[in-house]
Design a protein around this motif. Structure first.
Motif, mmCIF file in Angstrom:
data_model
loop_
_atom_site.group_PDB
_atom_site.id
_atom_site.type_symbol
_atom_site.label_atom_id
_atom_site.label_comp_id
_atom_site.label_asym_id
_atom_site.label_seq_id
_atom_site.Cartn_x
_atom_site.Cartn_y
_atom_site.Cartn_z
ATOM 1 N N GLU A 125 4.642 5.396 2.273
ATOM 2 C CA GLU A 125 4.862 6.392 2.692
ATOM 3 C C GLU A 125 4.638 7.410 3.992
ATOM 4 O O GLU A 125 5.639 8.378 4.455
ATOM 5 N N LYS A 126 4.162 6.953 4.635
ATOM 6 C CA LYS A 126 3.770 7.219 6.064
ATOM 7 C C LYS A 126 4.813 6.876 6.736
ATOM 8 O O LYS A 126 5.691 7.485 7.167
ATOM 9 N N ASP B 52 0.947 -0.714 -0.297
ATOM 10 C CA ASP B 52 -0.028 0.413 0.237
ATOM 11 C C ASP B 52 0.741 1.037 -0.015
ATOM 12 O O ASP B 52 1.649 1.427 0.942
ATOM 13 N N THR B 53 1.113 1.840 -1.415
ATOM 14 C CA THR B 53 1.817 3.776 -1.202
ATOM 15 C C THR B 53 1.491 4.202 0.230
ATOM 16 O O THR B 53 2.365 4.709 0.015
ATOM 17 N N GLY B 54 0.212 4.249 0.502
ATOM 18 C CA GLY B 54 0.028 5.288 1.176
ATOM 19 C C GLY B 54 0.847 4.744 2.978
ATOM 20 O O GLY B 54 1.740 5.965 3.625
ATOM 21 N N ASP C 272 7.576 9.312 5.733
ATOM 22 C CA ASP C 272 7.472 10.865 6.673
ATOM 23 C C ASP C 272 8.010 10.477 7.552
ATOM 24 O O ASP C 272 9.284 11.527 7.974
#
Lengths: 96, 490
Positions: B435-436, B430-432, B439
């Protein structure tokens, strides 16, 4: 053809026979005669004749099925042995 | 092809003795099981009691013919047993029944692959049937030897090569191929420790380019692949030293001493080389007709070279992988099963085949080795392993996580899917979510981020490691790389 003393001694050694000095000429004479007889056979014309491995023409070896038919009878057989220990036949030491 | 040591060329021929895995002996109905109580399997024929007659075991003949066919040899329509005469306490008859002028198998060949990948054919002069001798034991007996005749009469084939090998490495390669072959054919268990597969080496040296062979020495008692190489190399050095020191190599039998790593002369054997062979009048000639040969031919399994060639052709494997995976029949079958289970009805892709090869020859082989198991005793069967590899292919888990799953599968009898679910090892795609995690890592490491952005490219690996750690190693590596690159660039 006559065999010399060394050849007689070497043949005796291969057969594990110990000959006395007096016996050597006896065997020299008798074995040489045998070799001469073979020499006569050797002179026969055998070109084109297939060597015979057995005197039973037309018979071939029969094969046995691969099954175990013998039981352990070492105690019985070892009664004939001069010396046995832990089921091993004992012989004078042989080692390389 | 290889020369060594100042223009000296090594010439090697091997005599291999392979015990045939029959139930009973070659000329009697005694059992052949290894490790039985002393003399419990030695009966009248084996003990050479007067009046007994040998009767030939048909299975031993069948196995010899099988071997002959597998090396592309001629099977003699008529072969003859002969007596080889010598005196030794472990040979009760005073002669060994062997074959001399008319062996059952002649003119075969075996191809070996050399280090540089090239191939070489080793000629096999002959393979004949004969009986094994008993064993002499010397320990614990001061002036005597103990004789155990259980082994006397065990069927052997003696496989005699041409003097075609030119280095110890070639000799080992040839020996290994014969070893693999007899196990494929299921005619010999190949156990070198127990002596069911043994080898003598005829070794000589000559100046490179010379036509005549040098005088050879026969090295006996080599019972491991490692010792074959060591014994031959020692013997080659010894012979070169003898000749360069102005001496002459004597034709003799030498014994390899693995403790000292040297060969030494066996004086007792020097004068015993007159065996006075003659046809054994107790046995008729063995006649083999073409129909019998045809029957045996039909039972031949896929042979190691054929299997390896198929792996290269059908699965696009390298020759090296194919050779490793065909080192035993069972390993080859396991690999076949994994690939088939992985690819289903379709032909496997090159990637699938290579992935399976890497796992079978890698993690699986290591686990088997660690637990001292054969492939047939593997705790993960081909289907389960294919299940795991399928999850790598469809990106459910990464190759790295797969290693952990493999260990869990080895330890407990669960499918890989059960383990992946139970442990939450499913890969994060899951890209999200990725990314999280990126970050968060960037926020926690402002110093490194600044350094990276000012040109310290090497810190990329640091960030990969941190994100992997944060996701429990579950982030899809390709996605992670791509997203991280973007994010770090700012």
């Amino acid at each position: 053809m006559s065999l010399n003393r060394d050849q007689i001694n070497s043949i005796a050694h291969l057969a594990r026979l110990s000959l006395t000095d007096a016996e050597v000429p006896v065997y020299q004479d008798s074995l040489s005669k045998i070799v001469d007889l073979v020499g006569q056979l050797d002179a026969a014309q055998t070109a084109g004749i297939e060597p015979m491995a057995h005197p039973l023409p037309g018979l071939a070896q029969r094969l046995r099925p691969d099954t175990v038919t013998e039981k352990d009878q070492h105690e019985l057989f070892q009664r004939n042995a001069p010396q046995v220990e832990a089921a091993l036949y004992l012989v004078p030491k042989v080692i390389e | 092809m290889s020369t060594s040591n100042n223009g000296w060329e090594t010439v090697i021929g091997l005599e291999i003795h392979a015990q045939l895995s029959t139930n009973s002996k070659i000329f009697s109905g005694s059992a052949t099981a290894y490790g039985a109580a002393p003399n419990s399997q030695a009966n009248l024929v084996d003990l050479a009691y007067p009046g007994v007659l040998p009767v030939l075991n048909g299975e031993a003949v069948r196995m010899a013919v099988k071997f002959g066919l597998a090396i592309g040899a001629e099977i003699a329509p008529r072969s003859v047993f002969a007596r080889k005469n010598y005196f030794y306490p472990d040979l009760p008859k005073g002669y060994q029944i062997s074959q001399y002028e008319l062996p059952i198998v002649a003119k075969g060949r075996m191809e070996i692959v050399l280090d540089d990948g090239s191939r070489k054919t080793i000629g096999i002069t002959r393979a004949h049937l004969e009986e094994d001798a008993g064993k002499s034991l010397h320990e614990g007996l001061p002036r005597q030897s103990g004789i155990d005749l259980n082994r006397a009469g065990t069927p052997l084939i003696e496989i005699v090569s041409e003097p075609d090998m030119r280095s110890a490495k070639e000799a080992v390669a040839y020996l290994k191929k014969i070893h693999t072959l007899v196990r494929y054919l299921e005619i010999c268990d190949g156990n070198m420790q127990e002596g069911s597969f043994r080898c003598d080496a005829n070794v000589s040296v000559r100046k490179f380019g010379a036509e005549k062979f040098g005088t050879r020495a026969e090295i006996k008692n080599i019972n491991s692949f490692r010792f074959v190489e060591k014994a031959i190399n020692y013997e080659v050095e010894r012979q070169i030293d003898v000749i360069e020191g102005g001496g002459k190599v004597v034709q003799e039998t030498r014994l390899y001493d693995p403790d000292k790593g040297e060969t030494r002369s066996m004086r007792s054997k020097e004068e015993a080389n007159d065996y006075r062979y003659f046809p054994d009048p107790d046995l008729l000639p063995v006649e083999i007709d073409p129909a019998y040969i045809g029957e045996i031919k039909a039972t031949l399994p896929e042979l190691p070279d054929e299997k390896a060639a198929r792996f290269v052709l059908a699965y696009d494997l390298s020759q090296y992988d194919a050779t490793v995976l065909t080192s035993s029949k069972e390993l080859g079958a396991y690999y076949d099963d994994v690939v088939k289970a992985l690819a289903g009805e379709k032909l496997p892709s090159k990637e699938q085949a290579k992935l399976a090869a890497n796992w079978v020859a890698g993690s699986l082989a290591a686990a088997l080795n660690e637990h001292n198991l054969e492939i047939t005793g593997s705790r993960i069967d081909a289907k389960r392993l294919a299940g795991l590899l399928g999850r790598i292919v469809d990106n459910t888990i990464s190759g790295k996580i797969a290693k952990d799953v493999f260990e869990a599968m080895w330890a407990e009898d669960k499918s890989c899917d059960e383990i992946i679910e139970a442990r939450g090892l499913r890969q994060i795609t899951d890209t999200g979510a990725i990314e999280k995690a990126i970050d968060e890592v960037m926020a926690k490491n402002p110093g490194q981020l600044a350094d990276y952005r000012s040109g310290k490219d090497k810190l990329f690996g640091f960030f990969v490691g941190q994100v992997m750690k944060a996701t429990g190693g579950k982030a899809n590596p390709a996605q992670l790389n791509e997203l991280l690159k973007k994010k770090l660039a700012g």
